[in-house]
Design a protein around this motif. Sequence first.
Motif, PDB file in Angstrom:
ATOM      1  N   GLN A   1       0.838  -1.207   0.000  1.00  0.00           N
ATOM      2  CA  GLN A   1       0.000   0.000   0.000  1.00  0.00           C
ATOM      3  C   GLN A   1       0.870   1.253   0.000  1.00  0.00           C
ATOM      4  O   GLN A   1       0.602   2.212  -0.736  1.00  0.00           O
ATOM      5  CB  GLN A   1      -0.923  -0.015   1.223  1.00  0.00           C
ATOM      6  CG  GLN A   1      -2.032  -1.043   1.128  1.00  0.00           C
ATOM      7  CD  GLN A   1      -2.745  -1.264   2.454  1.00  0.00           C
ATOM      8  OE1 GLN A   1      -2.396  -0.670   3.467  1.00  0.00           O
ATOM      9  NE2 GLN A   1      -3.730  -2.140   2.450  1.00  0.00           N
ATOM     10  N   VAL A   2       1.929   1.236   0.800  1.00  0.00           N
ATOM     11  CA  VAL A   2       2.852   2.372   0.843  1.00  0.00           C
ATOM     12  C   VAL A   2       3.499   2.577  -0.527  1.00  0.00           C
ATOM     13  O   VAL A   2       3.623   3.705  -1.007  1.00  0.00           O
ATOM     14  CB  VAL A   2       3.939   2.170   1.934  1.00  0.00           C
ATOM     15  CG1 VAL A   2       5.029   3.231   1.821  1.00  0.00           C
ATOM     16  CG2 VAL A   2       3.306   2.216   3.321  1.00  0.00           C
ATOM     17  N   ALA A   3       3.890   1.474  -1.168  1.00  0.00           N
ATOM     18  CA  ALA A   3       4.505   1.558  -2.504  1.00  0.00           C
ATOM     19  C   ALA A   3       3.538   2.187  -3.516  1.00  0.00           C
ATOM     20  O   ALA A   3       3.953   2.975  -4.374  1.00  0.00           O
ATOM     21  CB  ALA A   3       4.928   0.167  -2.970  1.00  0.00           C
ATOM     22  N   LEU A   4       2.253   1.864  -3.407  1.00  0.00           N
ATOM     23  CA  LEU A   4       1.242   2.446  -4.298  1.00  0.00           C
ATOM     24  C   LEU A   4       1.088   3.944  -4.046  1.00  0.00           C
ATOM     25  O   LEU A   4       0.926   4.734  -4.978  1.00  0.00           O
ATOM     26  CB  LEU A   4      -0.100   1.740  -4.113  1.00  0.00           C
ATOM     27  CG  LEU A   4      -0.180   0.294  -4.624  1.00  0.00           C
ATOM     28  CD1 LEU A   4      -1.466  -0.374  -4.145  1.00  0.00           C
ATOM     29  CD2 LEU A   4      -0.099   0.264  -6.148  1.00  0.00           C
ATOM     30  N   VAL A   5       1.140   4.341  -2.769  1.00  0.00           N
ATOM     31  CA  VAL A   5       1.041   5.760  -2.410  1.00  0.00           C
ATOM     32  C   VAL A   5       2.193   6.539  -3.040  1.00  0.00           C
ATOM     33  O   VAL A   5       2.013   7.645  -3.556  1.00  0.00           O
ATOM     34  CB  VAL A   5       1.040   5.948  -0.870  1.00  0.00           C
ATOM     35  CG1 VAL A   5       1.145   7.428  -0.504  1.00  0.00           C
ATOM     36  CG2 VAL A   5      -0.223   5.354  -0.265  1.00  0.00           C
ATOM     37  N   LYS A   6       3.378   5.941  -3.016  1.00  0.00           N
ATOM     38  CA  LYS A   6       4.573   6.614  -3.549  1.00  0.00           C
ATOM     39  C   LYS A   6       4.480   6.874  -5.050  1.00  0.00           C
ATOM     40  O   LYS A   6       5.176   7.736  -5.585  1.00  0.00           O
ATOM     41  CB  LYS A   6       5.824   5.789  -3.227  1.00  0.00           C
ATOM     42  CG  LYS A   6       6.195   5.794  -1.749  1.00  0.00           C
ATOM     43  CD  LYS A   6       7.437   4.951  -1.484  1.00  0.00           C
ATOM     44  CE  LYS A   6       7.760   4.914   0.004  1.00  0.00           C
ATOM     45  NZ  LYS A   6       8.981   4.118   0.283  1.00  0.00           N
ATOM     46  N   LYS A   7       3.624   6.142  -5.732  1.00  0.00           N
ATOM     47  CA  LYS A   7       3.457   6.335  -7.173  1.00  0.00           C
ATOM     48  C   LYS A   7       2.548   7.521  -7.504  1.00  0.00           C
ATOM     49  O   LYS A   7       2.478   7.967  -8.646  1.00  0.00           O
ATOM     50  CB  LYS A   7       2.886   5.068  -7.808  1.00  0.00           C
ATOM     51  CG  LYS A   7       3.859   3.897  -7.821  1.00  0.00           C
ATOM     52  CD  LYS A   7       3.216   2.677  -8.452  1.00  0.00           C
ATOM     53  CE  LYS A   7       4.190   1.500  -8.467  1.00  0.00           C
ATOM     54  NZ  LYS A   7       3.560   0.287  -9.049  1.00  0.00           N
ATOM     55  N   LEU A   8       1.821   8.012  -6.488  1.00  0.00           N
ATOM     56  CA  LEU A   8       0.903   9.141  -6.687  1.00  0.00           C
ATOM     57  C   LEU A   8       1.491  10.407  -6.074  1.00  0.00           C
ATOM     58  O   LEU A   8       2.343  10.344  -5.188  1.00  0.00           O
ATOM     59  CB  LEU A   8      -0.455   8.831  -6.031  1.00  0.00           C
ATOM     60  CG  LEU A   8      -1.222   7.629  -6.592  1.00  0.00           C
ATOM     61  CD1 LEU A   8      -2.434   7.334  -5.712  1.00  0.00           C
ATOM     62  CD2 LEU A   8      -1.651   7.867  -8.025  1.00  0.00           C
ATOM     63  N   ARG A   9       1.000  11.547  -6.516  1.00  0.00           N
ATOM     64  CA  ARG A   9       1.518  12.824  -6.001  1.00  0.00           C
ATOM     65  C   ARG A   9       0.718  13.296  -4.788  1.00  0.00           C
ATOM     66  O   ARG A   9      -0.510  13.252  -4.799  1.00  0.00           O
ATOM     67  CB  ARG A   9       1.447  13.893  -7.093  1.00  0.00           C
ATOM     68  CG  ARG A   9       2.383  13.638  -8.252  1.00  0.00           C
ATOM     69  CD  ARG A   9       2.199  14.676  -9.342  1.00  0.00           C
ATOM     70  NE  ARG A   9       2.527  16.029  -8.872  1.00  0.00           N
ATOM     71  CZ  ARG A   9       2.359  17.109  -9.606  1.00  0.00           C
ATOM     72  NH1 ARG A   9       1.853  17.021 -10.824  1.00  0.00           N
ATOM     73  NH2 ARG A   9       2.684  18.292  -9.131  1.00  0.00           N
ATOM     74  N   PRO A  10       1.398  13.769  -3.740  1.00  0.00           N
ATOM     75  CA  PRO A  10       0.687  14.382  -2.610  1.00  0.00           C
ATOM     76  C   PRO A  10      -0.071  15.625  -3.068  1.00  0.00           C
ATOM     77  O   PRO A  10       0.219  16.182  -4.129  1.00  0.00           O
ATOM     78  CB  PRO A  10       1.805  14.762  -1.629  1.00  0.00           C
ATOM     79  CG  PRO A  10       2.986  13.952  -2.050  1.00  0.00           C
ATOM     80  CD  PRO A  10       2.858  13.767  -3.538  1.00  0.00           C
TER      81      PRO A  10
END
Length: 347
Positions: free
Chosen positions: A143-152
């Motif tokens: 899940q963290v890896a997926l978050v890193k693929k998106l922009r804050p």
Amino acid sequence: MTTKRMQTIEKIFNKTTSSKQIHEGVLFVENTIGNFSYSKGYGGKDMDSPMLMASITKLFTTTCILALLEKGELSLDDRLTNYFDNELLSGIHVYGSREYSFDLTLSDLLFQISGLPDVFEEGTNSAKSRAIEEDYYTTFSEQVALVKKLRPHFAPRTKGKAYYADINFDMLGEIIEKVTNTTLAEAYKKYIFEPLTLESTYLPEHENDFIPNIYYKDKSIYRPKVIRSSRASGGCITTARELMIFMKAFFGGKLFNKELFEQLTASNKLQATMGPIFYGSGYMRIPLDGLITLFMGKGELMGHSGSTGSFAFYYPIKDLFMVGDLNQMGNAALPIRLSMRLAMTTK
């Protein structure tokens, strides 16, 4: 007066469930002392039918965080670097060419002010769109890896900003496990289920744990792996009867220090797709005196709803708790609209 109030509630619930979008549902409305109580099921559901809490689970996670805060076992000012290694955190929040990953705090997660993106709703292959098509399990590190693929969406703690993202609570769940040195299910049991004697409420962990079907439009889907992946942000199962017990305890100060809770007053409006919802210290706040209601309401609803149609709100002005489920993943606004209608039209 009581009979008229019940008739009004019944009329609103009947109108809601007459929609082609609703295949089953349950509603339970009660005041604090319980001398006013109304419940009704639809499509074979009743107050004791298992229901997926979805994001209402975040209130359980909030309860554990506040209980541990009261015991002095953590602080909302703690940085995430106290609980996660740098490798996991690195790159999770890079905004405007600056990295904020190592500056994030527990408070940022609890108040949804981290600015982190939401993999459930965002991205070309969002977790939600994938879950509609297939059942799959996702680990926390995935899940963290997926978050890193998106922009804050903004720098943490940007004034007036909040962005609803499941990862905020997934991380809080991991922190609870680290602080208590137990599983999240055991923490929920210790701080919520046992004190309130909840016997039909649980966090599914094993393949044989019962998980209800979810409706997406006209299709009934079974997603046990997705639910077991959701854990701290949306994985719990309960009944309307037991959810009512929890809601009264949550806002009544039975699970943590009420004064501590009442000191955490800050709230910020969520992203536009979340409508009129503000987010406070681990719970939703829905003002009823704004443009969305043409300024016809008073006060606010406090609690949470879930993307599968679940809802659990307290309306202090009329001392009403309303909990239940419409079990429809195709329209997350349905439980919010029902709760607002109940609050505004019930005398």
